[in-house]
Scaffold this active site. Structure first.
Site: not given
Length: 430
Positions: A214, A268
């Site tokens: 991720k 993010c």
């Protein structure tokens, strides 16, 4: 694992990821309880409404709430699967803060029982899933924790979301998922759960590999955006249209340059690369530099906008957009918001904000003197316009309605518009 209509799921955190995830799971027939610390969020969801903007989410939530498949509460209850989807911000020194994750694990430990599965979805530094396991082991010594001896009474796994705001409901189902277990058995149990609602491929690995996957995805994006932003600075120095250069360069079969902008936002991409830097600062000079380039682009936009405004005293200025990307209402880590805030603090009531996805301005902007207006008012009253977000409504403004404007377009949505180079003086709008 139980059938869909017998499965009880708890989703901890009902934000931009938690609420859509809870609703998608509830659509399968599972009984889903969403947990949030804000009573206003709980009340909104239990009334069948939503507190965030996302395509088709309102209809989905209304449906699953009315059918009794989704409800919300501030208090944890026993379940078969626990999904942790809480924020993981960074601290002042840019080191990751996993306090919300650990608090969620502490809360669920009170109702954890043999056979349960605990899944962390929050973007986290490598090793966080193991810390969740260790915390559960310390709080519930009556249960055997996975990976700490023979056998295990519950499973712990990591499965990060990888969705695009504006397409969350589609991508929660269609995108591939990486599922990392503390043990292979943990990964298999989590895989069985995700197979209930994910059509994309579900690939299993260990928790640390999934966590780093991720972070790698977002750091990759950040580095590539930094190249585009740095290229835009070079093109500006050379007096060249960077969007034309990128369009032409991308005709090469092995070149795919991204689009520059006023920086990088969102929870993010603007945050996660720092998790890798914090974990191994000696070996991440490129990732660190990309973060600095993208943050520096925001400072550059502020300086250019301020120069344009100072050259035209008394003229009202329209800042178009506050969100971190087009057609959403998410302002987290938004470079547009940072630009608007800096200009409002410097120029006060001259700053007018156009944000179609906001009913009111953030308190910090309002207290600085900025006001919220619509795009038609901006066209009518503001000779100076700064494009910060490429919302569709801004793209739709034709040249004849902005031909007499002085424009700083950081998104390249108006290629036919003469751009603000050296500051020039304009007449006050009547």
């Amino acid at each position: 694992m139980k059938s869909d209509n017998e499965l009880n799921v708890v989703v901890l955190g009902l934000g931009y990821i938690g609420l859509p995830t809870a609703a998608v799971i509830a659509r399968t027939g599972a009984r889903v309880l969403g947990i949030d610390v804000h009573q206003s969020v709980v009340d909104t969801i239990n009334s069948g409404r939503v507190h965030i903007e996302e395509v088709d989410l309102d209809g989905l939530v209304s449906g699953v709430v009315s059918r009794g498949h989704l409800r919300a509460s501030t208090r944890i209850e026993p379940a078969d699967v626990f999904v942790i989807a809480v924020p993981t911000p960074f601290m002042d020194d840019r080191s990751p803060d996993i306090a919300y994750v650990l608090q969620a694990a502490t809360n669920l430990s009170a109702v954890l029982k043999a056979g349960d599965t605990v899944i962390l979805e929050s973007t986290s530094p490598v090793g966080t899933t193991e810390k969740v396991r260790d915390l559960l082991a310390s709080l519930r010594p009556d249960l055997r924790a996975p990976g700490l001896g023979e056998g295990a009474d519950y499973a712990v796994a990591y499965c990060p979301e990888r969705v695009l705001p504006g397409r969350i409901l589609v991508e929660l189902i269609d995108n591939d998922r990486v599922i990392g277990g503390i043990t292979p058995r943990c990964a298999r149990k989590a895989l069985t759960f995700y197979r209930r609602f994910v059509r994309g491929a579900c690939v299993t690995t260990n928790a640390r590999a999934a966590e780093m996957t991720k972070l790698t995805e977002n750091a990759f994006r950040d580095v590539n955006i930094a190249f585009a932003n740095e290229l835009s600075l070079v093109a500006e120095t050379m007096g060249v249209d960077v969007w034309e250069v990128i369009r032409l360069a991308n005709r090469h079969p092995r070149v795919n340059i991204l689009q520059p902008g006023p920086g990088v936002g969102g929870h993010c991409i603007a945050v996660d690369p720092w998790f890798l830097v914090a974990a191994d600062p000696a070996n991440t000079p490129l990732i660190r530099t990309a973060r600095e380039v993208n943050d520096g682009k925001t400072d550059h936009v502020i300086a250019r906008a301020a120069a344009m405004i100072e050259a035209n005293p008394g003229v009202p200025v329209a800042c178009l957009g506050l969100a971190f990307k087009a057609n959403i209402d998410d302002f987290r880590e938004s470079p547009a918001l940072r630009v608007a805030q800096a200009l409002a603090e410097r120029f006060g009531s001259r700053i007018r904000i156009v944000e179609p996805y906001a009913a009111q301005l953030p308190d910090s902007l309002a207290s600085a003197g900025a006001t919220l207006i619509d795009i038609d008012s901006a066209i009518e009253r503001c000779p100076l316009m700064i494009v910060l977000v490429d919302h569709d409504v801004f793209r739709s403004v034709p040249l004849e309605e902005r031909v007499d404007k002085h424009v700083l377009d950081t998104r390249g949505i108006w290629p036919d518009q003469p751009q603000a180079q050296a500051p020039r003086r304009l007449q006050m709008a009547s």
